[in-house]
Design an enzyme around this catalytic site. Structure first.
Site, mmCIF file in Angstrom:
data_model
loop_
_atom_site.group_PDB
_atom_site.id
_atom_site.type_symbol
_atom_site.label_atom_id
_atom_site.label_comp_id
_atom_site.label_asym_id
_atom_site.label_seq_id
_atom_site.Cartn_x
_atom_site.Cartn_y
_atom_site.Cartn_z
ATOM 1 N N ALA A 159 -1.055 27.870 -4.659
ATOM 2 C CA ALA A 159 -0.776 28.794 -5.257
ATOM 3 C C ALA A 159 -1.305 28.954 -6.797
ATOM 4 C CB ALA A 159 0.571 29.151 -5.461
ATOM 5 N N CYS A 160 -1.654 30.150 -7.624
ATOM 6 C CA CYS A 160 -2.102 30.069 -8.945
ATOM 7 C C CYS A 160 -1.436 31.428 -9.399
ATOM 8 C CB CYS A 160 -3.330 29.914 -9.137
ATOM 9 S SG CYS A 160 -4.505 31.242 -8.701
ATOM 10 N N GLY A 161 -1.893 31.793 -10.530
ATOM 11 C CA GLY A 161 -1.441 33.045 -11.253
ATOM 12 C C GLY A 161 -1.659 34.209 -10.560
ATOM 13 N N LEU A 181 1.676 32.677 -7.549
ATOM 14 C CA LEU A 181 2.871 31.599 -7.945
ATOM 15 C C LEU A 181 4.024 32.372 -7.453
ATOM 16 C CD1 LEU A 181 2.713 29.042 -9.037
ATOM 17 C CD2 LEU A 181 3.137 29.649 -11.216
ATOM 18 N N THR A 213 -1.902 25.469 -9.196
ATOM 19 C CA THR A 213 -3.193 25.246 -10.360
ATOM 20 C C THR A 213 -2.450 25.753 -11.611
ATOM 21 O OG1 THR A 213 -4.313 27.088 -9.738
ATOM 22 C CG2 THR A 213 -5.090 24.939 -9.170
#
Lengths: 161, 92
Positions: B8-10, B41, B56
């Site tokens: 996951a990231c933004g 996220l 991240t």
């Protein structure tokens, strides 16, 4: 190849900026002018950076890779900014730790899975401290493209070796 | 048994794509059958259960699943340690 897609119209050296917003406006407007991003792109970068910062501390060398949702993007591309004096970004994945950024790789990503090689190539380029030094040591857009071309040729040779 | 990893990231745009690809490569090299779920996220919760979460972006919530940072895949600093940690979790 990243260097083949670079264009001096999307490279700004000696970029004068006091804040991340200045950086996003300067580089983002080039992306919009050149058709890579939509009008909403700059505001989307500003909003996203607040929640998900993009500063990176590459062993003492600050760089940033601002990018945002595909809905604000027309075409996949890269814009590069060399800052006249560093601007403070918050580090990605960190708890509000700042980093002084002198080099910005702004990305327009249209389809992440289709561009995985390109994204990975960019991280390989920015992980080389010597390349970062050379990129910030020049004021010529063409020189920036050349440094990246040389680095990519080295990387390709490593792959075939 | 197939392992499920949430990356996951933004915005699930750039960094999680790189991290996801690295996790796939790592698992392939080590003979681990893995399913990657690349999300924002905010979407982690709805994609559970999983064996591991790699992010991240900063993530403070405890999902009751091992959580590792994928930042070394982006910065190049500490990659080996991260790989070892991922393998440790997934070989359990």
């Amino acid at each position: 190849m990243i260097w083949e897609e670079l264009d001096s119209a999307r490279i700004i050296t000696d970029l004068e900026a006091e804040s991340t917003k200045d950086v996003f406006e300067a580089l983002g407007s080039r992306m919009i002018q050149e058709g890579y991003a939509k009008e909403s792109y700059i505001q989307a970068l500003i909003d996203r950076e607040k929640d998900y910062p993009t500063g990176l501390d590459m062993g003492g060398f600050g760089i940033a890779i601002p990018h945002t949702d595909v809905s604000h993007v027309n075409e996949s591309g890269v814009a590069i900014g060399v800052l006249k004096k560093p601007v403070e970004f918050i580090q990605m994945g960190m708890d509000d730790d700042p980093v002084d950024v002198s080099l910005v790789f702004m990305l327009t990503v249209k389809d992440p899975s289709a561009h995985i090689d390109k994204l990975q190539r960019i991280t390989e380029i920015i992980q080389d401290q010597k390349v970062l030094d050379r990129l910030t040591g020049t004021k010529e857009a063409e020189a920036i493209i050349n440094v990246i071309r040389e680095k990519e040729e080295d990387l390709d040779q490593e792959l075939t070796a | 048994m197939k392992k499920k990893v949430i990356v996951a990231c933004g915005g699930a745009v750039a960094t999680s794509t790189i991290a996801a690809n690295k996790v796939v490569e790592l698992c392939k090299e080590n003979g681990i059958d893995v399913e990657i779920c690349q999300v924002r996220l905010s979407e982690i919760g709805s994609n559970l259960p999983a064996d591991l979460i790699v992010t991240t972006s900063k993530c403070k919530r405890d999902y009751g699943v091992p959580l590792l940072t994928g930042m070394p895949f982006i910065s190049g600093v500490g990659v080996d340690k991260t790989k070892a940690n991922i393998l440790k979790v997934l070989s359990r």
